[in-house]
Design a protein around this motif. Sequence first.
Motif, PDB file in Angstrom:
ATOM      1  N   GLU B  35       0.742  -1.202   0.049  1.00  0.00           N
ATOM      2  CA  GLU B  35      -0.149  -0.066   0.110  1.00  0.00           C
ATOM      3  C   GLU B  35       1.010   1.334   0.197  1.00  0.00           C
ATOM      4  N   PHE B  36       0.430   2.330  -0.514  1.00  0.00           N
ATOM      5  CA  PHE B  36       1.197   3.545  -0.780  1.00  0.00           C
ATOM      6  C   PHE B  36       2.428   3.146  -1.516  1.00  0.00           C
ATOM      7  N   GLY B  37       2.531   2.135  -2.203  1.00  0.00           N
ATOM      8  CA  GLY B  37       3.746   2.018  -3.062  1.00  0.00           C
ATOM      9  C   GLY B  37       4.910   1.115  -2.119  1.00  0.00           C
ATOM     10  N   ARG B 147     -13.275   6.086   2.356  1.00  0.00           N
ATOM     11  CA  ARG B 147     -13.318   6.777   1.428  1.00  0.00           C
ATOM     12  C   ARG B 147     -14.831   6.858   0.781  1.00  0.00           C
ATOM     13  N   GLY B 148     -15.404   8.325   0.688  1.00  0.00           N
ATOM     14  CA  GLY B 148     -16.730   8.426   0.171  1.00  0.00           C
ATOM     15  C   GLY B 148     -17.871   7.998   0.964  1.00  0.00           C
ATOM     16  N   ARG B 150     -18.503   9.494   4.183  1.00  0.00           N
ATOM     17  CA  ARG B 150     -18.648  10.419   5.059  1.00  0.00           C
ATOM     18  C   ARG B 150     -20.195  10.833   5.189  1.00  0.00           C
ATOM     19  N   LYS B 151     -21.010  10.838   3.898  1.00  0.00           N
ATOM     20  CA  LYS B 151     -22.142  11.451   3.811  1.00  0.00           C
ATOM     21  C   LYS B 151     -23.302  10.409   4.044  1.00  0.00           C
ATOM     22  N   GLU B 262      -1.525  -4.769  -4.066  1.00  0.00           N
ATOM     23  CA  GLU B 262      -1.956  -3.673  -4.022  1.00  0.00           C
ATOM     24  C   GLU B 262      -3.538  -3.432  -4.438  1.00  0.00           C
ATOM     25  N   SER B 263      -3.476  -3.949  -5.767  1.00  0.00           N
ATOM     26  CA  SER B 263      -4.907  -4.089  -6.295  1.00  0.00           C
ATOM     27  C   SER B 263      -4.820  -5.115  -7.401  1.00  0.00           C
ATOM     28  N   GLU B 265      -5.020  -4.970 -10.529  1.00  0.00           N
ATOM     29  CA  GLU B 265      -4.378  -4.637 -11.847  1.00  0.00           C
ATOM     30  C   GLU B 265      -2.839  -4.631 -11.398  1.00  0.00           C
ATOM     31  N   THR B 266      -2.620  -4.681 -10.099  1.00  0.00           N
ATOM     32  CA  THR B 266      -0.966  -4.626  -9.809  1.00  0.00           C
ATOM     33  C   THR B 266      -0.562  -5.988  -9.681  1.00  0.00           C
TER      34      THR B 266
END
Lengths: 270, 656
Positions: B35-37, B147-148, B150-151, B262-263, B265-266
């Motif tokens: 994560e974060f590279g 992420r996303g 909050r609402k 990481e994901s 795709e990686t």
Amino acid sequence: MKDTEGYTTADGRQIGGVLMELRNITLRFGGVVAINDISFDIREGEIRAIIGPNGAGKSSMLNIISGFYTPSEGELWYQGAKRPPMKPYEVARMGIARTFQNIALFEGMTVLDNVMTGRLTHMKANVFQQAIWKGFAQDEELANREKVERVIDFLEIQAIRKTPVGRLPYGLKKRVELARALAAEPSILLLDEPMAGMNVEEKEDMSRFILDVNDEFGTTICLIEHDMGVVMDLSDRVVVMDYGKKIGDGTPDEVRGNQDVIDAYLGVPH
Amino acid sequence: MANMAEGAAGLRSIPELLRRNATEFAGCPAYREKEFGIWQSWTWAETEQEIEALALGLINMGVARGDHIAIIGRNRPYLYWAMVSAQMVGAVPVPLYQDAVAEEMEYVLGHCGARFIIAADQEQVDKVIEIQDDLHQFEHLIYLDPRGMRKYDHTRLHEYSHVQAQGRAAYDELINELNRRRDALTYDDTCVMLYTSGTTGKPKGVVLSNRNIIESAKSASEFDGIRRDDAVLAYLPMAWVGDFIFSIGQGYYTGFCVNCPESAETLRTDLREIAPSYYFAPPRIFETLLTQIMIRMEDAGALKKRMFDYFMAHARAVGPKILDGKPVSAMDRLKYALGEVLVYGPLKNAMGFSKVRVGYTAGEAIGPEIFDFYRALGINLKQLYGQTEASVFITVQPDGEVRSDTVGVPAPGVEIRIGETGEVFYRSPGVFVEYYKNPESTASTKDAEGWVATGDAGFIEEGTGHLRIIDRAKDVGQMADGAMFAPKYVENKLKFYPDILEAVVFGAGRDRCMAFINIDLTAVGNWAERNNIAYASYQELAQHPRVLETIQAHIEEVNASVAQDEMLSGCQIHRFLVLHKELDADDGEMTRTRKVRRNVISDKFADLVTALYDGSDSVYTETEVTYEDGRKGQIKATLVIRDAKVVPVAQKVAAE
């Protein structure tokens, strides 16, 4: 419009006071008047759109905000102070980052390196410290890399981290450019046609990222866009320009009902 | 054996194994995630703290013993911890396929009656919210990535890290309760509940006990000498029994490190960086990888291409023999060593297989040509035959006895017998407890003595004792003239060609065999690009005359090879068509583990099957498709049907 209380948007977001105010801006190139006596403001936390037909002066407006052009007349107030004429890099240091209509990335460099350049305004190490590397320069690089990695994670471009930008498709390049602007941790993010030339799926992705940036980081966003659907969905307030003049300003609904705006877009019989 | 009955102290449950690992291997890495590279890592001691904090948080939220906790998301350490936390508080973890659409999730969540759900991100939370009105027992949802979020209305939503923080804050009040629950876990308590993908009907919840998982993990680890310093990459769906056995069962039993990409795709990059020593993948992954390599070799320079072809031919000839320790001449060995330096080594490095000591493929039969390719490179790829109901292992191939046409000898502790109809039955300590809330299915699958029906037809090979699986018992049929029909056998031969992604062969009860073909868009698209063939869509490419020609050539080659086999020579393909859409799990045509659902396909495309058999040379069809977000659409197409040459088979003259 001198209040500092702000307003609440339709979806319940609280918008702050005036962050930037443009007062009676005029821009001339020789005899051509690109922008004619325009005033509007950008409030903290809002998504502000500038729209208008081709040649209306939208990009010139953005260039004035980013310091690339100096207005012939008028004043620009930022964070409560009048901004003197500045070089673009000075403006960038004040927390204004931008993306370009026609992508301006370093094609031969990797995505990571490109996004790292966005941190340039935050780097303090001088050339000697850089040469010694150990110590200050290295610590600084690590701290900046961490910020950059968060942006990469946020925009979901991990898979292309080490890919040279030149090999990427257009939609991804646009996203990398957004990443570079975000890496600067701007207080105002200027987006010049972020969705030009994209397909529907890419537009949806980009819209989501713009909303997420605004939502997560509270970044104020000022964007130029041609896709009316996108503008009306995304923005809180819209400025409409035509032939260098402001012909409308307000919420998307207000602007949509404005007769001048309708005329500018649909044309009127002369 | 006393151990068999109760489990030695400290080995009775996954949470106990965790405690042992946190004591014995405290400073060794237990999990890594990129994560974060960079690769973030957690030691066993840290892992225990994280899991304990979450477990305390779960008690704090009111999780009771015996509750079901659904877990949805891609492979991340946090979600593995969630599973162990659930076990620690006496609840039952139920991992779900993360790519399932909301309706599929609704069935499973409703069936297990999950009160709590732990979801990875907004995407999964949205799916749960969509169906929450129909989930009567659902109470709270814990999400991992804020992420996303909050609402969202947070009356029933909780952030993972907050739950942990609350758990830590309530440590003094709740730790005794947690210890009580943890110590009360027995060898026969439920360890996990996994839903079978189900090639037919609704998914069934397979209940596996601590005994099942730990005994299976133990015997498999001993069989292959899996050690604490091995490394695996966890990238297969967490809802699949294979991932559970490898990443949790064997991971906790031996204490090796589980690495999470990481994901999605990686994955390729991450695989290469980790270079796992123990690797597991369904045949599909190996097929895709081989296709990608072949495409890249097509694009490579002339010298590289020739080197690749030359040394691969050599590797195919001697590689497997060297791997099996059979005699090979010194000259061949020297040439192989040169190939290792020039081709095999770099290739394995690019694939991330440099350090693979033990590699397994399972879940489906693998095409022999694909299997041999990896063996030839010196990768110790083996086959195993398993099922969710057996906690994976039924048979495995021992080192040195690896062949592509068998699935190996019974795994340690497993007994096998072949039923009268040819169906394979097994009995082992790994045999599942029951299907959850489904006593009829339990009774029809498992008899009173513990023998389980696999649903696959097979036989034990004379002399070697290896099991050979012919096909799924249901699928193996007879053609009109009484010849044996084994579709999978032919399909696997077809799938060896990079151009062919998927094939479905029809012929049961008919006089001839016919086939549906799915082209591989990557491979065929690349070929089209090199040959200046313009196409606007998948459909158009699939129906391009030159594509059809190529596919026809492949089918004719396969026919020639099938004709060699006496028993199956009737399975040659007479006519075929290339489908206008990819078979997809979202449309119900495949399972989530990407097995073809034959019945669904023959019902759904009944018009196409009819057209294949009635001799028409093209057919118009409309198909409903489901998009990833659940919307539906229509695809219309006219498909060309082609005849393929078949090799005439001499009629066997009856001896009588």
